[in-house]
Design a protein around this motif. Structure first.
Motif, PDB file in Angstrom:
ATOM      1  N   GLY A  98       0.848  -1.112   0.075  1.00  0.00           N
ATOM      2  CA  GLY A  98       0.141   0.022   0.015  1.00  0.00           C
ATOM      3  C   GLY A  98       0.840   1.295  -0.083  1.00  0.00           C
ATOM      4  N   THR A 101      -1.191  -8.248 -10.093  1.00  0.00           N
ATOM      5  CA  THR A 101      -0.334  -7.140 -10.666  1.00  0.00           C
ATOM      6  C   THR A 101       0.993  -6.796 -10.488  1.00  0.00           C
ATOM      7  N   TRP A 103       2.153  -1.087 -11.306  1.00  0.00           N
ATOM      8  CA  TRP A 103       2.477   0.122 -10.058  1.00  0.00           C
ATOM      9  C   TRP A 103       2.882   1.271 -10.389  1.00  0.00           C
ATOM     10  N   PRO A 142       0.237  -2.262  -4.369  1.00  0.00           N
ATOM     11  CA  PRO A 142      -1.041  -2.327  -3.685  1.00  0.00           C
ATOM     12  C   PRO A 142      -0.822  -2.983  -2.283  1.00  0.00           C
TER      13      PRO A 142
END
Length: 304
Positions: free
Chosen positions: A45, A90, A95, A121
């Protein structure tokens, strides 16, 4: 589902961070970029940002196309393979956001700063994630008609580490140097393998000890990235002050980011300063025959 490999050819990755594909043309086409390598450690994150500077080193204006691709290292080699997207997963190409159009024009000598953002993520897997931001330059069509679209391509490595259950570890497969030397510098070769799960910049030190165990010289080793399962050849040179003579032992130690030793190897070499020895022998012979000649032809007497 396994990642699909869409390029059959293996591309050698120069881990100074630059890729180049060139074709000859009447006008020189070239780009330069800084930095060559982007290294970030991001929590799931988390995000990071920065700027990539692109300079048109061509003889004229060029069109620059931009893209980001993922790659994986090939185990036990110096090479990589570019990979396609895997459904539901992903990767670095997802990203990375570049604040620039997919295509733009750069005038001769013009510099463009492209901002980037890397956004991991929330479910990013721990370990190393790798990609390249490519910038491909081609000559603009001339007014007189069509022109062959040839150019050059450069790229900035993007190396992202997600903390967690990952391992920073390596092994020295080979540590070698000359068996006999006359003087410094002494050149050493190191074959290093990354046996961990994240990219690793091996940093260490070579120390030289004489036959009595006394340290007489040292040099730092490092500065190049090795991808997981990948292999890299490193080099180092040690300089000495004074004359070398006898047997010496070179000891290599590689450390991880926290200072722990992850690999250690030693090798021995012998120093034989031939020219110094020849000069010494000539001096001895000159003195020997000089004294012999002097004693034979010169008589010294003392009168009372």
């Amino acid at each position: 589902q396994k990642t699909l490999i869409y390029r059959v050819g293996t591309i050698t990755l120069l881990l100074i961070g630059i890729f180049a594909i060139t074709s000859s043309t009447s006008a020189s086409v070239g780009l330069s970029i800084q930095p060559l390598k982007i290294t970030e450690t991001l929590a799931p994150g988390g995000s990071a940002s920065g700027v990539i500077s692109i300079t048109n080193a061509s003889d004229e204006a060029v069109n620059v196309e931009v893209k980001v691709e993922d790659f994986v290292p090939l185990a036990g080699t110096y090479n990589i393979q570019f990979v396609a997207r895997a459904p539901g997963v992903t990767t670095v190409r997802d990203w990375v956001t570049l604040d620039t159009p997919r295509s733009f024009v750069l005038k001769k000598g013009e510099v463009k700063n492209v901002s980037y953002t890397i956004q991991a993520p929330p479910n990013a897997e721990p370990g190393g994630h790798f990609g390249v931001a490519f910038f491909k330059a081609t000559l603009l069509p001339t007014s007189g008609g069509q022109q062959l679209r040839v150019g050059t391509q450069v790229g900035a490595l993007i190396l992202v580490t997600i903390p967690g259950n990952h391992l920073e570890k390596g092994a020295v497969l080979d540590f070698s140097g000359p068996r006999f030397v006359q003087k410094s510098p002494i050149n050493f070769k190191i074959k290093f393998e990354n046996t961990g799960t994240v990219h690793f910049e091996p940093k260490g030190k070579i120390t030289i000890a004489n036959m009595f165990g006394k340290e007489v010289g040292s040099v730092d080793v490092g500065g190049q990235v090795v991808l997981p399962t990948g292999i890299k050849d490193l080099t180092a040179s040690v300089n000495f002050d004074g004359v070398l003579l006898g047997r010496y032992t070179a000891t290599l130690k590689i450390f991880d980011g926290t200072g722990n030793i992850v690999a250690e190897r030693s090798t021995a070499f012998y120093a034989f300063p031939l020219w110094y020895i020849i000069a010494f022998l000539i001096t001895v012979l000159v003195l020997f025959f000089g004294i012999k000649f002097f004693r034979k032809n010169v008589k010294i007497s003392f009168k009372k």
